[in-house]
Design an enzyme around this catalytic site. Structure first.
Site, short mmCIF file in Angstrom:
data_model
loop_
_atom_site.label_atom_id
_atom_site.label_comp_id
_atom_site.label_asym_id
_atom_site.label_seq_id
_atom_site.Cartn_x
_atom_site.Cartn_y
_atom_site.Cartn_z
N ASP A 237 0.86 -1.19 0.00
CA ASP A 237 0.00 0.00 0.00
C ASP A 237 0.90 1.24 0.00
O ASP A 237 1.70 1.42 0.91
CB ASP A 237 -0.90 -0.02 1.24
CG ASP A 237 -1.90 1.13 1.28
OD1 ASP A 237 -1.82 2.03 0.43
OD2 ASP A 237 -2.77 1.12 2.17
N ASP A 243 4.31 10.84 2.63
CA ASP A 243 4.28 11.53 3.92
C ASP A 243 5.36 11.00 4.85
O ASP A 243 5.96 11.76 5.61
CB ASP A 243 2.91 11.35 4.57
CG ASP A 243 1.80 11.98 3.75
OD1 ASP A 243 2.06 12.96 3.05
OD2 ASP A 243 0.67 11.46 3.80
N ARG A 276 3.41 -2.06 4.22
CA ARG A 276 2.37 -2.19 5.23
C ARG A 276 1.07 -1.54 4.75
O ARG A 276 1.09 -0.66 3.92
CB ARG A 276 2.81 -1.51 6.54
CG ARG A 276 4.07 -2.11 7.13
CD ARG A 276 4.57 -1.28 8.30
NE ARG A 276 5.72 -1.90 8.93
CZ ARG A 276 6.45 -1.33 9.88
NH1 ARG A 276 6.14 -0.12 10.32
NH2 ARG A 276 7.47 -1.97 10.40
#
Length: 294
Positions: A237, A243, A276
């Site tokens: 993912d 970020d 993750r």
């Protein structure tokens, strides 16, 4: 040196799909999971996990208690998070079988900043501090102007790129973090070299970090250019990869590390995050990043 992050706080509704939905298509989803997210929240948590003293300035609406609790749990300062009436900001996120995503954003409480609120927050910070901002909130132009008057170091992640940025005095920004899509929208150039040349022409005193996905990233300032390759890992993912990179790179700057070392650390952190699921929940601890051999 403290960091104040004016940023979004979102509830992320994540749907797993075979492929990103096309116009006019209806598709069943494998499941739905709700995560705490928002570019602002993710970057604050990444900064905190990297060891930075970071405070979050943001708004939450109904159902936002989980967002405040997440910040508190991850040691992000919550004094400047206000709870207001109305809905929280949220995202609808599709994640396909290859880990790529498509995101629909609803601003909600993130669009309720006021000038008085910005002034009240910044009154507690000085020219030795850093202000970080993204474009998922309103009054970005005012935040940049107010922080500049206090001579703070302004770091801007230009995401998402839209017409609101035309109101911002970007010459006041010390460090830009953006991806290829945002750089093309900003410069009108489709080639990486052209993007970097245009950014240097427009903002000769600013530092720039251009992220290139699987191709890594490029750092540029007035006199230097560095390329950092990405670390190739199994992708689950990619939602919070950018970020995570942003938080860890800024942390390296705060701690006075060499730029090249900062790029490596930030790239490692992003590589761990893409393995993750989720947004804030996928961001690694500093020890994991430093111990990881890729």
């Amino acid at each position: 040196m403290k960091v104040i992050n004016f940023g979004s706080l979102n509830l992320d509704y994540v749907y797993h799909v075979a492929h990103i939905v096309a116009p006019g298509e209806t598709q069943d989803t494998a499941d739905r999971t709700i995560f705490c997210g928002g570019k602002g929240l993710n970057q604050s948590i990444a900064l905190a996990k990297a060891g930075v003293e970071v405070y979050h300035a943001g708004m939450v609406g109904e159902g936002g208690e989980a967002l405040i609790s997440m910040c508190e749990k991850e040691k992000v300062g919550i004094h400047y998070i206000w709870k207001i009436p109305g809905p929280c900001g949220h995202k609808i996120i599709q994640v396909d079988e290859n880990g790529q995503n498509s995101i629909l954003l609803y601003g909600g409480a993130n669009q309720k900043f006021t000038k008085n609120y910005v002034d009240e927050v910044l009154a507690d910070f000085s020219e030795n501090d850093v202000v970080l901002v993204q474009n998922e909130i309103n009054l970005v132009d005012y935040i940049i102007e107010a922080a500049s008057k206090k001579r703070m170091k302004i770091i801007f992640n230009l995401s998402p790129y839209n017409q609101n940025l035309e109101k911002c005095d970007l010459a006041k920004v010390s460090l830009f973090l953006l991806n290829e899509v945002e750089a093309e929208q900003m410069t009108g150039r489709s080639d990486v070299e052209g993007m970097l040349q245009e950014l240097k022409y427009r903002f000769p005193a600013a530092e720039v970090v251009l992220t290139l996905g699987e191709e890594g990233c490029i750092y540029q300032d007035a006199s230097r250019t560095f390329h950092q390759e990405s670390f190739h890992v199994p992708v689950k993912d990619t939602t919070a990869a950018g970020d995570t990179f942003t938080g860890y790179f800024i942390a390296a700057k705060v701690f006075g590390l060499d730029v090249r070392e900062g790029l490596i650390i930030a790239s490692k952190a992003a590589a761990i995050a893409v393995m993750r699921e989720g947004a804030a929940s996928s961001i690694p601890e500093k020890a994991e990043v430093l111990d990881m051999e890729l």
